[in-house]
Design a protein around this motif. Sequence first.
Motif, PDB file in Angstrom:
ATOM      1  N   LYS A   1      -1.280   2.779  -2.753  1.00 44.49           N
ATOM      2  CA  LYS A   1      -2.447   3.051  -3.597  1.00 44.49           C
ATOM      3  C   LYS A   1      -2.027   3.736  -4.887  1.00 44.49           C
ATOM      4  O   LYS A   1      -2.489   3.375  -5.970  1.00 44.49           O
TER       5      LYS A   1
ATOM      6  N   VAL B   1      -7.841  -5.763 -12.476  1.00 43.69           N
ATOM      7  CA  VAL B   1      -8.988  -5.520 -11.585  1.00 43.69           C
ATOM      8  C   VAL B   1      -8.645  -5.898 -10.143  1.00 43.69           C
ATOM      9  O   VAL B   1      -8.933  -5.142  -9.204  1.00 43.69           O
ATOM     10  N   LEU B   2      -8.019  -7.055  -9.951  1.00 38.10           N
ATOM     11  CA  LEU B   2      -7.710  -7.523  -8.598  1.00 38.10           C
ATOM     12  C   LEU B   2      -6.692  -6.631  -7.890  1.00 38.10           C
ATOM     13  O   LEU B   2      -6.752  -6.477  -6.673  1.00 38.10           O
ATOM     14  N   THR B   3      -5.775  -6.034  -8.649  1.00 33.93           N
ATOM     15  CA  THR B   3      -4.818  -5.107  -8.044  1.00 33.93           C
ATOM     16  C   THR B   3      -5.548  -3.920  -7.431  1.00 33.93           C
ATOM     17  O   THR B   3      -5.291  -3.536  -6.277  1.00 33.93           O
TER      18      THR B   3
ATOM     19  N   CYS C   1      -8.739  -3.788  -6.632  1.00 29.36           N
ATOM     20  CA  CYS C   1      -9.602  -4.265  -5.540  1.00 29.36           C
ATOM     21  C   CYS C   1      -8.793  -4.463  -4.255  1.00 29.36           C
ATOM     22  O   CYS C   1      -9.260  -4.110  -3.162  1.00 29.36           O
ATOM     23  N   ALA C   2      -7.605  -5.030  -4.386  1.00 33.60           N
ATOM     24  CA  ALA C   2      -6.768  -5.278  -3.212  1.00 33.60           C
ATOM     25  C   ALA C   2      -6.387  -3.987  -2.507  1.00 33.60           C
ATOM     26  O   ALA C   2      -6.298  -3.944  -1.278  1.00 33.60           O
TER      27      ALA C   2
ATOM     28  N   TRP D   1     -10.524  -1.786  -1.888  1.00 33.81           N
ATOM     29  CA  TRP D   1     -11.623  -2.395  -1.152  1.00 33.81           C
ATOM     30  C   TRP D   1     -11.148  -3.337  -0.059  1.00 33.81           C
ATOM     31  O   TRP D   1     -11.716  -3.369   1.015  1.00 33.81           O
ATOM     32  N   TRP D   2     -10.136  -4.135  -0.358  1.00 34.62           N
ATOM     33  CA  TRP D   2      -9.683  -5.102   0.623  1.00 34.62           C
ATOM     34  C   TRP D   2      -8.601  -4.547   1.537  1.00 34.62           C
ATOM     35  O   TRP D   2      -8.332  -5.125   2.580  1.00 34.62           O
TER      36      TRP D   2
END
Length: 161
Positions: free
Chosen positions: A64, A111-113, A115-116, A119-120
């Motif tokens: 993280k 953004v996807l980094t 989110c992964a 959130w995911w």
Amino acid sequence: MDKLRRVLSGREDNEELGLTAQVLDGSSLSFSTRVKWFVICFAGGILCSILGSALLFLPGSGIKLFAVFYTLGNIAALSSTCFLMGPLKQLKRMFEPTRLIATIIMLLCFVLTLCAVFWWHKKGLAIIFCILQFLAMTWYSISYIPFARDAVMKCFTTCLN
């Protein structure tokens, strides 16, 4: 200097622009101050990216911290050029047709980094998105060098054949 020339010659065309455009376009920073803040912001971005890479190996929440620091480092490095050319011009140049795909992929990977990771909860996916961030930033950056993309493409096609 150009603004002074426009005012002295009576060609002050900034009156047609809105207040926001005037603020984004005009800056009272000298060139040396702009260069100093560019270097500070760019170096801070590199430092954040390196720190994030070092934090990757921490047990527990290392991934993280890596994702956050690496993404913030890339955003800071990208934002540093706002000091050289101004934020409005930077945004216009980012979304020119030659850079549009690289810009969209880069921003999407930022953004996807996050989110992964948050959130995911997919660590492997976060690392893949960080790699894609690096590749998109590289492709975006070399778009400012004339014929650099063509040279890279030719190098890769030569290596693959």
